[in-house]
Every structure is written in C-alpha cells, then in structure tokens.
Design an enzyme around this catalytic site. Structure first.
Site, PDB file in Angstrom:
ATOM      1  N   GLU A   1      53.048  28.141  32.974  1.00 35.15           N
ATOM      2  CA  GLU A   1      54.024  29.099  33.531  1.00 35.15           C
ATOM      3  C   GLU A   1      55.352  28.424  33.878  1.00 35.15           C
ATOM      4  OE1 GLU A   1      52.498  31.690  36.582  1.00 35.15           O
ATOM      5  OE2 GLU A   1      54.499  32.445  37.097  1.00 35.15           O
TER       6      GLU A   1
ATOM      7  N   ASP B   1      41.345  35.674  38.268  1.00 35.22           N
ATOM      8  CA  ASP B   1      41.902  34.612  39.108  1.00 35.22           C
ATOM      9  C   ASP B   1      41.021  34.329  40.323  1.00 35.22           C
ATOM     10  OD1 ASP B   1      44.225  33.243  38.423  1.00 35.22           O
ATOM     11  OD2 ASP B   1      45.516  34.955  38.871  1.00 35.22           O
TER      12      ASP B   1
ATOM     13  N   GLU C   1      44.389  27.545  39.541  1.00 35.05           N
ATOM     14  CA  GLU C   1      45.707  26.907  39.440  1.00 35.05           C
ATOM     15  C   GLU C   1      45.594  25.413  39.764  1.00 35.05           C
ATOM     16  OE1 GLU C   1      48.564  28.964  41.837  1.00 35.05           O
ATOM     17  OE2 GLU C   1      48.224  30.886  40.815  1.00 35.05           O
TER      18      GLU C   1
ATOM     19  N   ASP D   1      45.855  37.243  40.406  1.00 29.31           N
ATOM     20  CA  ASP D   1      46.066  37.464  41.844  1.00 29.31           C
ATOM     21  C   ASP D   1      47.481  37.990  42.086  1.00 29.31           C
ATOM     22  OD1 ASP D   1      47.404  35.099  41.350  1.00 29.31           O
ATOM     23  OD2 ASP D   1      46.491  33.974  43.000  1.00 29.31           O
ATOM     24  N   SER D   2      48.250  38.157  40.987  1.00 32.77           N
ATOM     25  CA  SER D   2      49.524  38.887  41.064  1.00 32.77           C
ATOM     26  C   SER D   2      49.277  40.306  41.549  1.00 32.77           C
ATOM     27  CB  SER D   2      50.203  38.917  39.687  1.00 32.77           C
ATOM     28  OG  SER D   2      49.297  39.362  38.695  1.00 32.77           O
TER      29      SER D   2
HETATM   30  O1  KIV Z   1      48.317  36.214  38.669  1.00 37.07           O
HETATM   31  C1  KIV Z   1      48.786  36.353  37.525  1.00 37.07           C
HETATM   32  O2  KIV Z   1      49.068  37.464  37.044  1.00 37.07           O
HETATM   33  C2  KIV Z   1      48.998  35.149  36.739  1.00 37.07           C
HETATM   34  C3  KIV Z   1      49.832  35.270  35.512  1.00 37.07           C
HETATM   35  C4  KIV Z   1      51.248  35.426  35.916  1.00 37.07           C
HETATM   36  C5  KIV Z   1      49.624  34.149  34.591  1.00 37.07           C
HETATM   37  O3  KIV Z   1      48.532  34.111  37.091  1.00 37.07           O
END
Ligand code: KIV
Length: 275
Positions: free
Chosen positions: A182, A83, A115, A44-45
């Site tokens: 993380e 995610d 998460e 979700d980044s």
């Molecule tokens: O959303 C993401 O890219 C992540 C990574 C930073 C582990 O959760």
C-alpha cells in the site's frame, strides 16, 4: 469455481492479473462475486466506511467476524480474505493463532490478513503452520497510523526502500500466499513484484503489481470523507443514491408514494362491514 490460494499462485505463474475489492455485507459481496472479481477483502477499513471512525484502531474482532460472516455467505466464488484487527495479533503468537482461528471458524473466511513485515513474520509463520492462509500487508499499514504520523507514502528513501524489500522477502519466507503493498512508489512496487514468487496486490502501488485492491465505496463514489490519490472512481453511485433518497423524501411528503401498484387489495364488502 471457488478462487483459492492456488488461483493466486497460478496467476503469478501465468502472469495474469488478480482482482480484489473490499466488501462488508452480503448484498455487495454477491454483486462483486457475480462480477467475477477473484477475491473479496473484508478490510478493517470497515471502521472508516461502515462505522464512521476516523481510523481503523477501534475495530474489534466481533466487528470483523460479524461482517465476515455476511460476506462469506455472498461470496460463492470469490476468495474471502479477512483483516485481523489492531491488537488481535500483536500481543502474542498465541493470541494471533487463536484470533485467526476465530476468523476462520466464526467468520467463515478463506484467509486472514495481517499488517507488518519482518517483525510480524514469526506470527505469520505460526498462523500458516496452523493451516490458515495468510495475506501479508506492507508499506502504508493503517493500523500503525499513529507511528507513521499520518497517511504517508512509504519506501521513498534508499533505507526505507531496502526495508520494504526486506519486509516483502520476510513475509514470503514466513509462508504468506500473497502480499498487499500500500502507498509505495510504482517503480519500487514493480521491483518487489519481480523479486517475489508470491503475487503482490497493489493499492496505490502502480500497475506493476500482480493484482489490485480498492475499497469498494471509494471506487463507486460512495465515500467522500477523504479520497486518496490512488483511487479511480469507476461510478458515482453516491450521487445516484442521494438523488433517489431525495425523490423518496419528496414523494412521501407529497403523498404520491406509495401508488396503487405498491399496495395490497381487499374486498370492499369486508371493509364496509368494518365501519
Ligand atoms: O482494510 C482495508 O480495506 C485494506 C485495504 C486498503 C488493502 O487493508
């Protein structure tokens, strides 16, 4: 050969490292896949690096499914982990299972990522019981950024370190096949890795983890809004792209692009008849 949950389990058993990178589109997924990376995370980044939000809070199920579909078409061998966005699994176990199912069916994911530690363990169990592999994510969990009060290293006090170990054991017990750790001190992440039977994937958690993950725009130098300490720039693609865009702009404006080799021919006789 397709990487699966069995690849992760085998790597832990044999002590071989697991590589994971994020991707959000078909072309990048194909490049990462063809480089031999074990797993692609549609993180979700994407809220930060693709959509320009300052955090991941506003990312929707539709965003995740849209990008997951593109990535899964490019990831022939890499295992695609997607995610679950903020509030798609925290509201109820029912919502969590339904939304995990949508990510698998519509996004063609191979696994979902959530998460949270012990508090989210019953949700992980329910999704796993539905036949969906779950990657857990503990330590700095960006969807809780407002609760943390910023991007802070986690697990530095004795209480916080004990809680992290407990979180790791809880997600393993709930059936997660792997866990992302993380922004946690390297020695603590190593200790957690030793205590677990499932592989740990570190990001800002040192080399003692069973694998590593990075956001691809960070590691190729394409994203400059902020760069965490744990990022290594393996290339400076952003500068290369900017130079190409600049040269294109100059050549278009100077009339030197396109050249004859970039155009299609037609008989002069036909053109003459048109005057
Ligand atoms: O959303 C993401 O890219 C992540 C990574 C930073 C582990 O959760």
């Amino acid at each position: 050969m397709k990487n699966t949950v069995l690849t992760f389990a085998q790597a832990k058993k044999e002590g071989t490292k697991i590589s994971m990178l994020t991707a959000y589109d078909y072309s990048t997924a194909k490049l990462i896949n063809d480089a031999g990376v074990n797993s692609i995370l549609v993180g979700d980044s994407l809220g930060n690096v693709m959509l320009g939000y300052e955090d991941t809070i506003s990312v929707t199920m539709e965003d995740m499914i849209h990008h997951a579909r593109a990535v899964s078409r490019g990831a022939k061998d890499a295992m695609v982990v997607v995610d679950m966005p903020f509030m798609s699994y925290q509201t109820s176990t029912y919502d969590a299972v339904v939304n995990a199912g949508r990510i698998m069916k519509e996004g063609r994911a191979n696994a979902v990522k959530l998460e949270g530690g012990r508090t989210i363990a019953p949700t992980i169990k329910a999704i796993v019981d539905a036949g969906i592999p779950v990657c857990a994510h503990i330590g700095l969990t960006p969807q809780s950024i407002n609760a943390f009060g910023g991007h802070k290293v986690q697990g530095k006090s004795i209480e916080a370190a004990k809680k992290l170990i407990d979180d790791a054991l809880a997600v393993q017990e709930a059936g997660a096949f792997t866990v992302v750790i993380e922004a946690v001190p390297a020695k603590l992440a190593s200790l957690i890795t030793q205590k677990l039977d499932i592989p740990t994937i570190g990001i800002g958690a040192g080399s003692g983890c069973d694998g590593q993950v990075l956001v691809y725009q960070d590691m190729v130098g394409m994203f400059s809004d902020f760069t965490p300490k744990f990022v290594k720039k393996f290339a400076n693609v952003g500068e290369t792209m900017k130079a190409a865009f600049k040269q294109y702009d100059e050549e278009v404006k100077a009339g030197t692009f396109p050249e004859e080799c970039h155009t299609y021919a037609i008989d002069d006789e036909i053109i003459e008849k048109l005057y």
